[in-house]
Design an enzyme around this catalytic site. Structure first.
Site, PDB file in Angstrom:
ATOM      1  N   GLU A 197      94.661  12.708  60.162  1.00  0.00           N
ATOM      2  CA  GLU A 197      94.984  12.792  61.580  1.00  0.00           C
ATOM      3  C   GLU A 197      94.234  11.756  62.410  1.00  0.00           C
ATOM      4  OE1 GLU A 197      97.305  14.440  63.059  1.00  0.00           O
ATOM      5  OE2 GLU A 197      97.978  15.583  61.312  1.00  0.00           O
ATOM      6  N   GLU A 254     105.515  11.972  68.426  1.00  0.00           N
ATOM      7  CA  GLU A 254     104.170  11.833  68.972  1.00  0.00           C
ATOM      8  C   GLU A 254     104.049  10.575  69.832  1.00  0.00           C
ATOM      9  OE1 GLU A 254     101.408  14.084  65.649  1.00  0.00           O
ATOM     10  OE2 GLU A 254     101.751  11.937  65.420  1.00  0.00           O
ATOM     11  N   GLU A 267      96.461  31.683  63.535  1.00  0.00           N
ATOM     12  CA  GLU A 267      95.919  30.335  63.368  1.00  0.00           C
ATOM     13  C   GLU A 267      94.394  30.369  63.225  1.00  0.00           C
ATOM     14  OE1 GLU A 267      95.942  25.956  65.553  1.00  0.00           O
ATOM     15  OE2 GLU A 267      96.314  27.767  66.737  1.00  0.00           O
ATOM     16  N   GLU A 298      96.601   9.533  64.642  1.00  0.00           N
ATOM     17  CA  GLU A 298      96.561   9.757  66.092  1.00  0.00           C
ATOM     18  C   GLU A 298      95.722   8.729  66.842  1.00  0.00           C
ATOM     19  OE1 GLU A 298      95.488  13.722  67.173  1.00  0.00           O
ATOM     20  OE2 GLU A 298      97.384  14.552  66.465  1.00  0.00           O
ATOM     21  N   PRO A 314      93.296  35.452  68.343  1.00  0.00           N
ATOM     22  CA  PRO A 314      93.609  36.411  67.281  1.00  0.00           C
ATOM     23  C   PRO A 314      94.365  37.645  67.742  1.00  0.00           C
ATOM     24  CG  PRO A 314      91.293  36.561  67.884  1.00  0.00           C
ATOM     25  CD  PRO A 314      91.851  35.376  68.620  1.00  0.00           C
ATOM     26  N   GLY A 315      94.515  37.823  69.053  1.00  0.00           N
ATOM     27  CA  GLY A 315      95.307  38.955  69.522  1.00  0.00           C
ATOM     28  C   GLY A 315      96.787  38.805  69.245  1.00  0.00           C
ATOM     29  N   ARG A 329     101.432  30.269  62.165  1.00  0.00           N
ATOM     30  CA  ARG A 329     101.465  28.810  62.077  1.00  0.00           C
ATOM     31  C   ARG A 329     100.413  28.348  61.085  1.00  0.00           C
ATOM     32  NH1 ARG A 329      99.932  25.678  67.301  1.00  0.00           N
ATOM     33  NH2 ARG A 329      99.053  24.211  65.812  1.00  0.00           N
ATOM     34  N   GLU A 343     107.715  12.310  64.379  1.00  0.00           N
ATOM     35  CA  GLU A 343     107.274  13.631  64.840  1.00  0.00           C
ATOM     36  C   GLU A 343     107.256  13.726  66.354  1.00  0.00           C
ATOM     37  OE1 GLU A 343     103.613  14.777  63.005  1.00  0.00           O
ATOM     38  OE2 GLU A 343     104.400  14.583  60.965  1.00  0.00           O
ATOM     39  N   ARG A 372     103.758  44.908  66.977  1.00  0.00           N
ATOM     40  CA  ARG A 372     103.117  43.704  67.485  1.00  0.00           C
ATOM     41  C   ARG A 372     103.831  42.457  66.976  1.00  0.00           C
ATOM     42  NH1 ARG A 372     101.359  46.884  70.405  1.00  0.00           N
ATOM     43  NH2 ARG A 372      99.167  47.448  70.841  1.00  0.00           N
TER      44      ARG A 372
END
Length: 205
Positions: A105, A157, A132, A109, A127-128, A49, A155, A44
């Site tokens: 953030e 952004e 994260e 942002e 989750p498969g 991240r 970054e 798998r």
């Protein structure tokens, strides 16, 4: 509910598949079966991240939300426009708490100061194939004066801030215009708990 634990999965081998902005590991593993015994070895790919924090900034005095709009590469081939309306969000830096990420953030942002944070949920969005883990919050804010374009140029952004009514946001969600998981979960939570937040807010600062 299952009685299986982490020890019921055996990671035979973990190889580096890719190292870039994100990371991909290739795992060979096997796990115990519901019928008993161990299953065969599986190969798998795991998208690795940092965990994320997502924040729904809500002004309970004006019954308004502060949402952000930016280009999302994951929507590039799945939507007429890959620019998405969503929550303030970001990844953990080293040794940060979820609350510290939320405040950082929100400032980066959207130029927002968060007054109070209310936890909504912690969840795995996919989750498969990814490890994260998302920390989701609703934050009380003063939305007066919010707007403009924000983000860190270093970054890449380019983030536009929108102030919209709660009713308008829920309508956009119902129409499928707000179609990312964190935003949908947070807006549905706000449908259930927004009245209590407004009742508890007290005088507008």
């Amino acid at each position: 509910m299952t009685d299986f634990k982490r020890d019921d999965v055996e990671v035979v081998r973990r190889d580096a598949g890719f190292r870039g902005f994100y990371r991909l590991d290739v795992l060979t593993l096997r796990h115990r079966l519901f019928a008993g015994g161990w299953g065969r070895e599986l190969r798998r790919e795991l998208f690795v991240r940092p965990d994320a924090v997502c924040v729904l900034p809500y002004d309970p005095w004006l019954d308004q939300l502060v949402l952000v709009e930016q280009m999302r590469i994951g929507a590039l081939d799945k939507r007429a426009s890959p620019w998405m309306l969503e929550l303030v969000a970001g990844l953990f830096d080293a040794d940060e708490s979820p609350e510290e990420v939320a405040h950082r953030e929100a400032q980066e942002e959207a130029g927002l100061q968060l007054i109070a944070l209310t936890p909504i949920a912690r969840y795995f969005p996919s989750p498969g194939g990814s490890d994260e883990h998302v920390h989701l919050y609703c934050a009380t804010v003063d939305s007066r004066g919010a707007g403009g374009v924000h983000g860190l140029p270093e970054e890449g952004e380019d983030i536009r801030v929108h102030v919209i009514s709660r009713e308008a946001a829920l309508e956009r969600m119902a129409l499928g215009e707000i179609d990312n998981a964190a935003s949908i979960i947070a807006l549905q939570w706000l449908q259930l708990h927004g009245g209590a937040l407004r009742a508890q807010a007290g005088p507008q600062p």
